[in-house]
Design a protein around this motif. Structure first.
Motif, PDB file in Angstrom:
ATOM      1  N   ASP A  83       0.814  -1.214   0.000  1.00  0.00           N
ATOM      2  CA  ASP A  83       0.000   0.000   0.000  1.00  0.00           C
ATOM      3  C   ASP A  83       0.854   1.274   0.000  1.00  0.00           C
ATOM      4  N   LEU A  84       2.103   1.171   0.418  1.00  0.00           N
ATOM      5  CA  LEU A  84       2.993   2.334   0.400  1.00  0.00           C
ATOM      6  C   LEU A  84       3.333   2.765  -1.016  1.00  0.00           C
ATOM      7  N   TYR A  85       3.000   1.942  -1.998  1.00  0.00           N
ATOM      8  CA  TYR A  85       3.257   2.227  -3.415  1.00  0.00           C
ATOM      9  C   TYR A  85       1.939   2.410  -4.172  1.00  0.00           C
ATOM     10  N   ARG A  86       0.918   2.821  -3.463  1.00  0.00           N
ATOM     11  CA  ARG A  86      -0.423   3.031  -4.027  1.00  0.00           C
ATOM     12  C   ARG A  86      -0.658   4.541  -4.123  1.00  0.00           C
ATOM     13  N   TYR A  87      -0.821   5.036  -5.346  1.00  0.00           N
ATOM     14  CA  TYR A  87      -0.946   6.478  -5.582  1.00  0.00           C
ATOM     15  C   TYR A  87      -2.181   6.795  -6.417  1.00  0.00           C
ATOM     16  N   ASN A  88      -2.648   8.034  -6.285  1.00  0.00           N
ATOM     17  CA  ASN A  88      -3.676   8.519  -7.200  1.00  0.00           C
ATOM     18  C   ASN A  88      -2.963   9.073  -8.438  1.00  0.00           C
ATOM     19  N   GLY A  89      -3.658   9.540  -9.397  1.00  0.00           N
ATOM     20  CA  GLY A  89      -3.034  10.042 -10.625  1.00  0.00           C
ATOM     21  C   GLY A  89      -2.306  11.357 -10.458  1.00  0.00           C
ATOM     22  N   SER A  90      -2.394  11.987  -9.279  1.00  0.00           N
ATOM     23  CA  SER A  90      -1.740  13.276  -9.030  1.00  0.00           C
ATOM     24  C   SER A  90      -0.439  13.153  -8.254  1.00  0.00           C
ATOM     25  N   GLY A  91       0.006  11.936  -7.984  1.00  0.00           N
ATOM     26  CA  GLY A  91       1.273  11.734  -7.294  1.00  0.00           C
ATOM     27  C   GLY A  91       1.182  11.663  -5.785  1.00  0.00           C
ATOM     28  N   ALA A  92      -0.037  11.604  -5.236  1.00  0.00           N
ATOM     29  CA  ALA A  92      -0.206  11.489  -3.783  1.00  0.00           C
ATOM     30  C   ALA A  92      -0.602  10.065  -3.429  1.00  0.00           C
ATOM     31  N   ARG A  93      -0.124   9.588  -2.277  1.00  0.00           N
ATOM     32  CA  ARG A  93      -0.535   8.254  -1.831  1.00  0.00           C
ATOM     33  C   ARG A  93      -2.045   8.233  -1.654  1.00  0.00           C
ATOM     34  N   SER A  94      -2.644   7.104  -1.978  1.00  0.00           N
ATOM     35  CA  SER A  94      -4.100   7.010  -1.923  1.00  0.00           C
ATOM     36  C   SER A  94      -4.521   5.723  -1.230  1.00  0.00           C
ATOM     37  N   PHE A  95      -5.277   5.868  -0.158  1.00  0.00           N
ATOM     38  CA  PHE A  95      -5.767   4.711   0.584  1.00  0.00           C
ATOM     39  C   PHE A  95      -7.300   4.671   0.606  1.00  0.00           C
ATOM     40  N   THR A  96      -7.917   5.407  -0.297  1.00  0.00           N
ATOM     41  CA  THR A  96      -9.362   5.484  -0.331  1.00  0.00           C
ATOM     42  C   THR A  96      -9.987   4.225  -0.950  1.00  0.00           C
ATOM     43  N   THR A  97     -11.214   3.945  -0.546  1.00  0.00           N
ATOM     44  CA  THR A  97     -11.974   2.845  -1.163  1.00  0.00           C
ATOM     45  C   THR A  97     -13.063   3.401  -2.071  1.00  0.00           C
ATOM     46  N   ASP A  98     -12.970   4.666  -2.405  1.00  0.00           N
ATOM     47  CA  ASP A  98     -13.942   5.301  -3.298  1.00  0.00           C
ATOM     48  C   ASP A  98     -13.763   4.718  -4.702  1.00  0.00           C
TER      49      ASP A  98
END
Length: 160
Positions: free
Chosen positions: A53-68
């Motif tokens: 999960d530490l390598y999970r990002y949104n398309g803007s370069g921020a880490r993302s942990f959302t379930t949306d």
């Protein structure tokens, strides 16, 4: 904790290089499950995050942990180079740590594809970042033979 993997081999072809229509690649199925036991799973949506999960990002370069499921999430080492997309956008089933479905298919796709040989290249990168190295290690018997050979050469030189 120990991991347990169950495989239904009756629905798989066993020669990775010779795909069979209507059957899954046993190599890919086993690799998918082994990857998860080795730590490529995601804790997103649960109480504990996993190392992947530490390598999970949104398309803007921020880490993302959302379930949306209206948001996209990517596997990236640096947040900029998006190596693969997780099965999040529009997700209805599958694990948060699985990839979206690809063409050609990949090992960590959330849903398998029959009749195809599957390439595990991106999954190897993921295993690398969670702590595994792809290094060929000689088996102990090879090391023993090598050691005996070196010993014989040293002994032969000593006799001269």
């Amino acid at each position: 904790d120990d991991g347990v993997i169950g495989l239904n081999t009756s629905i798989c072809f066993t020669d990775h290089n010779s795909p069979v229509a209507g059957k899954y690649d046993l190599f890919a199925v086993a690799a998918h499950e082994l990857d998860e036991v080795l730590g490529t799973v995601s804790g997103v949506g649960g109480s504990t995050l996993w190392s992947a999960d530490l390598y999970r990002y949104n398309g803007s370069g921020a880490r993302s942990f959302t379930t949306d499921t209206g948001q996209r999430a990517y596997f990236s080492i640096d947040g900029t180079n998006l190596l693969d997309e997780y099965n999040q956008f529009g997700r209805t089933t599958g694990d948060w740590g699985d990839w979206k479905r690809h063409s050609p298919p990949q090992v960590q796709d959330w849903q398998g594809t029959t009749g195809m040989k599957i390439d595990p290249d991106v999954e190897f990168r993921l295993l690398d970042v969670v702590g595994y190295d792809r290094v060929i290690t000689p088996e102990p018997a090879s090391m023993a033979v090598l050691g005996l050979g070196v010993f014989a050469l040293i002994r032969r030189r000593a006799k001269k």
